[in-house]
Design an enzyme around this catalytic site. Structure first.
Site, short mmCIF file in Angstrom:
data_model
loop_
_atom_site.label_atom_id
_atom_site.label_comp_id
_atom_site.label_asym_id
_atom_site.label_seq_id
_atom_site.Cartn_x
_atom_site.Cartn_y
_atom_site.Cartn_z
N HIS A 133 -41.24 45.55 -63.83
CA HIS A 133 -40.12 44.64 -64.13
C HIS A 133 -40.42 43.23 -63.65
O HIS A 133 -40.24 42.25 -64.39
CB HIS A 133 -38.85 45.18 -63.45
CG HIS A 133 -37.68 44.24 -63.54
ND1 HIS A 133 -36.74 44.31 -64.54
CD2 HIS A 133 -37.31 43.21 -62.74
CE1 HIS A 133 -35.84 43.36 -64.36
NE2 HIS A 133 -36.16 42.69 -63.26
N GLU A 134 -40.89 43.10 -62.41
CA GLU A 134 -41.12 41.77 -61.85
C GLU A 134 -42.29 41.06 -62.54
O GLU A 134 -42.22 39.86 -62.84
CB GLU A 134 -41.37 41.87 -60.35
CG GLU A 134 -40.21 42.45 -59.56
CD GLU A 134 -38.89 41.71 -59.75
OE1 GLU A 134 -38.91 40.53 -60.13
OE2 GLU A 134 -37.83 42.32 -59.52
N HIS A 152 -41.37 39.50 -65.82
CA HIS A 152 -40.75 38.17 -65.74
C HIS A 152 -41.80 37.07 -65.85
O HIS A 152 -41.62 36.08 -66.57
CB HIS A 152 -40.00 38.01 -64.42
CG HIS A 152 -38.61 38.57 -64.41
ND1 HIS A 152 -37.66 38.24 -65.34
CD2 HIS A 152 -38.01 39.43 -63.54
CE1 HIS A 152 -36.53 38.87 -65.07
NE2 HIS A 152 -36.72 39.61 -63.99
N GLU A 180 -33.34 39.50 -67.80
CA GLU A 180 -33.40 40.68 -66.94
C GLU A 180 -33.57 41.95 -67.79
O GLU A 180 -34.36 42.83 -67.46
CB GLU A 180 -32.14 40.78 -66.08
CG GLU A 180 -32.06 39.74 -64.98
CD GLU A 180 -33.17 39.87 -63.96
OE1 GLU A 180 -33.70 40.98 -63.78
OE2 GLU A 180 -33.51 38.86 -63.33
#
Length: 279
Positions: free
Chosen positions: A128-129, A132, A191
C-alpha cells in the site's frame, strides 16, 4: 477585464490538460504540475530529517523482516518507479502506521507490527505505501494544492470585476470549498488506489492477496478499539473500513491473476509471525 480573465482561465486550463499522467495498474488520469525530480528531492530531504528526529529501532528481527518484505515489493514496483533510491527504516513509535516518501524512502513504525502479525500482513502494508510513491500521489496532492490556489486567484479576479467585496469573499471561500470538494475526495481516491495497486504488487511479489483482507479486518478492529474507523465519510481522507475491505474483496480475482502471471517471487510463502511491542 473580462477578456483578461478569460485568457488567463484558458491558459490555466491548457496547462492543466497538458499536465496529465497515468497511474500504474488502475490507469487513472492524474494532474501533475510537479516534476518527478522535484517530488523525489522533497522526499529525500524529509526522510533525512525524520531519521534525525525519530528514534530508529535496533530490533534485528523487525529490521530483517522489513528489509526482506520491502525489497520483494520494491522489486515488482520498480518498473513503475524507475530510479528509486529504496531505503527501509523501522522507527520506534507507538503509532500504528507506515509510509513511503517520494523516491522510495519507506518507514515502518513499530506500533503497526502487532497488527500486521505475519509476513503477508506486512506485505499488505508495504504494498500500500509503496503504491503511493509509484503512483506519484505526493506530486498529485501538491498539484491539487497549486490548482486550488490558482482557482482562488481566478475566482477572486472574476468576482472583483463585478464587486470588490464579492471578490474578497470568493478568494476566501474557494480554498475551503476546494478542500472539501476536490482535495479530500482526491485523497480518498488515492488511498483506495494505493489499496488496489498494493494488492497487485503483493500478489506479484508472491504473497497471497487474500491476506490483505485479513490485515484490514484486523486494522478495522484496531481502529474501533482506538475510537476511530467511523466519522463522516465526506470529511475523511481514508475510505471507511467497510468500504475498503469490500473493495479489496472485489479486486481479489485481478490480484490472483497477477500472482499467476505476474513477475517477482514464488506463488506461496510461509507466514512468519512478526514480534512487535505489546499494545
Amino acid at each position: 477585464m473580462k477578456w483578461v480573465f478569460s485568457l488567463g482561465l484558458a491558459s490555466a486550463v491548457l496547462v492543466i490538460l497538458a499536465a496529465c499522467t497515468t497511474a500504474p495498474v488502475t490507469g487513472r488520469k492524474q494532474l501533475s504540475l510537479v516534476s518527478a525530480d522535484q517530488e523525489t528531492q522533497l522526499g529525500l530531504s524529509e526522510f533525512d530529517k525524520m531519521k534525525k528526529e525519530t528514534p530508529i529501532s535496533n530490533d534485528p528481527q523487525s529490521n530483517a523482516l522489513v528489509q526482506k518484505v520491502g525489497k520483494r515489493i520494491a522489486a515488482v514496483a520498480s518498473k513503475d518507479l524507475p530510479g528509486a533510491q529504496w531505503e527501509f527504516v523501522v522507527f520506534e513509535s507507538k503509532e500504528a502506521n507506515a509510509f513511503c516518501l517520494p523516491g522510495g524512502k519507506v518507514g515502518v513504525y513499530t506500533g503497526i507490527l502487532p497488527i500486521t502479525k505475519t509476513e503477508e500482513g506486512l506485505a499488505t502494508v508495504l504494498g500500500h505505501e509503496i503504491a503511493h510513491a509509484a503512483a506519484h500521489h505526493g506530486a498529485e496532492r501538491m498539484s491539487d494544492a497549486l490548482a486550488a490556489q490558482t482557482g482562488a486567484q481566478l475566482a477572486g479576479a472574476a468576482a472583483s470585476s463585478y464587486n470588490q467585496n464579492l471578490g474578497s469573499l470568493a478568494t476566501t471561500a474557494f480554498p475551503a470549498l476546494a478542500q472539501v470538494g476536490v482535495i479530500l475526495p482526491f485523497s480518498r481516491i488515492q488511498e483506495s488506489e494505493a489499496d488496489h495497486i498494493g494488492l497487485i504488487y503483493m500478489a506479484r511479489a508472491g504473497y497471497d492477496p487474500k491476506a490483505a483482507v485479513d490485515f484490514w479486518q484486523r486494522f478495522a478492529e484496531y481502529n474501533k478499539s482506538q475510537g476511530g474507523g467511523g466519522g463522516i465519510a465526506l470529511l475523511r481522507t481514508h475510505p471507511v473500513d467497510e468500504v475498503r475491505i469490500a473493495d479489496l474483496k472485489k479486486w481479489l480475482p485481478e490480484a490472483q491473476a497477477a500472482a499467476n502471471g505476474g513477475s517477482g517471487g514464488s506463488s506461496t510463502l510461509g507466514s512468519s509471525v512478526i514480534s512487535g511491542p505489546a499494545k
